[in-house]
Design an enzyme around this catalytic site. Structure first.
Site, PDB file in Angstrom:
ATOM      1  N   ASP A 111      48.960  32.749  38.883  1.00 49.23           N
ATOM      2  CA  ASP A 111      49.378  33.879  38.042  1.00 49.23           C
ATOM      3  C   ASP A 111      50.610  34.573  38.630  1.00 49.23           C
ATOM      4  O   ASP A 111      51.069  35.585  38.103  1.00 49.23           O
ATOM      5  CB  ASP A 111      48.225  34.871  37.770  1.00 49.23           C
ATOM      6  CG  ASP A 111      47.264  35.030  38.919  1.00 49.23           C
ATOM      7  OD1 ASP A 111      47.583  34.592  40.042  1.00 49.23           O
ATOM      8  OD2 ASP A 111      46.176  35.611  38.700  1.00 49.23           O
ATOM      9  N   HIS A 137      37.676  38.133  43.320  1.00 51.19           N
ATOM     10  CA  HIS A 137      37.425  39.575  43.099  1.00 51.19           C
ATOM     11  C   HIS A 137      35.951  39.941  43.265  1.00 51.19           C
ATOM     12  O   HIS A 137      35.611  41.125  43.305  1.00 51.19           O
ATOM     13  CB  HIS A 137      37.885  39.998  41.696  1.00 51.19           C
ATOM     14  CG  HIS A 137      39.356  39.889  41.484  1.00 51.19           C
ATOM     15  ND1 HIS A 137      40.269  40.537  42.293  1.00 51.19           N
ATOM     16  CD2 HIS A 137      40.093  39.207  40.564  1.00 51.19           C
ATOM     17  CE1 HIS A 137      41.500  40.248  41.875  1.00 51.19           C
ATOM     18  NE2 HIS A 137      41.429  39.443  40.833  1.00 51.19           N
ATOM     19  N   ASP A 155      46.792  33.999  45.097  1.00 55.14           N
ATOM     20  CA  ASP A 155      46.709  34.521  43.727  1.00 55.14           C
ATOM     21  C   ASP A 155      47.586  35.777  43.631  1.00 55.14           C
ATOM     22  O   ASP A 155      47.781  36.482  44.631  1.00 55.14           O
ATOM     23  CB  ASP A 155      45.238  34.860  43.426  1.00 55.14           C
ATOM     24  CG  ASP A 155      44.985  35.263  41.984  1.00 55.14           C
ATOM     25  OD1 ASP A 155      44.519  34.415  41.207  1.00 55.14           O
ATOM     26  OD2 ASP A 155      45.257  36.434  41.623  1.00 55.14           O
ATOM     27  N   HIS A 190      46.900  38.533  42.343  1.00 51.79           N
ATOM     28  CA  HIS A 190      46.111  39.745  42.570  1.00 51.79           C
ATOM     29  C   HIS A 190      45.472  39.733  43.961  1.00 51.79           C
ATOM     30  O   HIS A 190      45.166  38.676  44.500  1.00 51.79           O
ATOM     31  CB  HIS A 190      44.995  39.837  41.523  1.00 51.79           C
ATOM     32  CG  HIS A 190      45.475  39.762  40.099  1.00 51.79           C
ATOM     33  ND1 HIS A 190      45.438  38.608  39.355  1.00 51.79           N
ATOM     34  CD2 HIS A 190      46.028  40.713  39.307  1.00 51.79           C
ATOM     35  CE1 HIS A 190      45.934  38.848  38.138  1.00 51.79           C
ATOM     36  NE2 HIS A 190      46.312  40.110  38.085  1.00 51.79           N
TER      37      HIS A 190
END
Ligand code: SP5
Ligand code: ZN
Length: 372
Positions: free
Chosen positions: A315, A182, A227, A229
């Site tokens: 995740d 991120h 991931d 996200h």
């Protein structure tokens, strides 16, 4: 081969974060590294763990991140405390949202102001040791990247000599925290400060190597971000270049909310080299693996990569406390196997995954699935 460092456990331990407005424990916790390591070490001699970390200095980090941002990360905590900030660490006070910044002409004068300029959310607390921890994670990842070059050369030689086939590509794993995908060139967020994968990718591209590939140019790198996200940071850093290729499978309607659309395809020379595949909430093993295989066939293999870099988040797991897919522990070896079938030397870099009980099993599942 696993690259890690005890500093990934001992540094950067915020006491709390805010989720949906309430104060909770910090989900990106130091024991994440410990449970993964413990699981890998329980697998007989399947994994070779090294804590050897080479010092690559600031050069490779400065290739990806802006100097003013690095200066901020380095000094933020100390300034924050001097200004009377909470000892848990720096969190944004006011964020210069573009609707405000459009007319605003003032520069951030103190840490409380900079905290908003250099951070886009509430999940990247800067503690006393955060800069050191992020720096260390980047150096561990670079150490692994250097070993990837060696392992790939060795692999080429043994394929040429006929002692192995293209079905056994070498795999390396950087077990690091804090994570990175991120973090953009000049803003932190989402538990991420320095983009470990981007730093390693740029370093690999920068290595002088004339016999490297068919056209004699730099090594070609394909990034697979698995991931849950979207990796807004990696996307931003490489948005206008054709190498590396960035590809991502992620939730369509979850954090970080404003990036990750399939319409984000790159710009300029990078147009066509940013591939986002948003998936619905409650995506299952079969749907996930099928989409991953198609992404690999349609985009990764045609790119003819020399190396694969994987943003390894688990995740996507069905019981992850902050996510929403339905991938089970049986799904992860299948994901690893799909990546292995590309036949290209691969470096896995740890990103998210917050179900502590199954974190080792799930990460280990991907790595063991890759090893076949
Ligand atoms: C590296 C990484 O995985 N960073 C993720 C940071 C996410 N922080 C904010 C999460 C907001 C989750 N909201 C709950 C929605 C449940 N579906
Ligand atoms: Zn994540």
């Amino acid at each position: 081969k696993v690259f890690t460092s005890t500093l990934c456990t001992t540094l950067h331990t915020p006491a709390f974060e805010f989720l949906s407005g309430s104060e909770t424990h910090f989900f990106e916790s130091p024991d994440r590294r410990d449970v993964i390591l413990k699981y890998l070490e329980s697998q007989g001699d399947a994994f070779e763990v090294t804590e050897r970390v080479e010092d690559f200095g600031a050069g490779p980090i400065e290739r990806v991140h802006k100097q003013d941002f690095l200066d901020y990360l380095k000094t933020a905590y100390e300034e924050w405390i001097q200004e009377g900030g909470h000892p848990n660490g720096v969190l944004p006070g006011t964020i210069p949202h573009y609707k405000v910044a459009r007319l605003g002409k003032l520069k951030a004068a103190n840490c409380l102001a900079k905290s908003g300029e250099y951070c886009f959310d509430m999940s990247a607390v800067i503690t006393k040791d955060t800069f050191k921890a992020a720096w260390n994670a980047a150096q561990v990842t670079l150490t692994a990247a250097k070993d990837l070059v060696r392992a790939a050369d060795e692999y080429e030689k043994s394929v040429e000599a006929g002692s192995t086939t293209r079905e056994n590509p070498p795999g390396l794993y950087a077990l690091v925290r804090p994570p990175g995908h991120h973090a953009q060139s000049d803003i932190c967020g989402g538990y991420c400060y320095l983009n470990n994968l981007a730093i390693a990718a740029q370093w690999l591209i920068d290595q002088p190597d004339l016999k490297s590939n068919a056209d004699g140019g730099p090594k070609r790198i394909a990034i697979l971000d698995i991931d849950f996200h979207h990796g807004n940071g990696t996307q931003e850093i490489f948005y206008s270049v054709a190498n590396p290729l960035y590809t991502s499978l992620h939730s369509v309607d979850d954090y970080p909310y404003f990036t990750g659309s399939a319409l984000e395809k790159g710009e300029g020379e990078g147009l066509g080299f940013n591939i986002n595949i948003p998936l619905v909430q409650a995506t299952t093993n079969d749907d996930y693996v099928e989409t991953l295989d198609k992404l690999i066939q349609d985009h990764v293999i045609p790119f003819k990569p020399d190396y694969i870099l994987v943003s390894l988040g688990v995740d996507t797991y069905k019981d992850d406390p902050i996510a929403g897919f339905l991938v089970t522990s049986e799904g992860y070896p299948r994901i690893g196997n799909s990546i292995r079938k590309i036949g290209v030397p691969t470096l896995f870099i740890q990103e998210g995954g917050y179900c502590i009980e199954k974190l080792g099993l799930n990460v280990g599942g991907i790595l063991l699935g890759y090893m076949g």
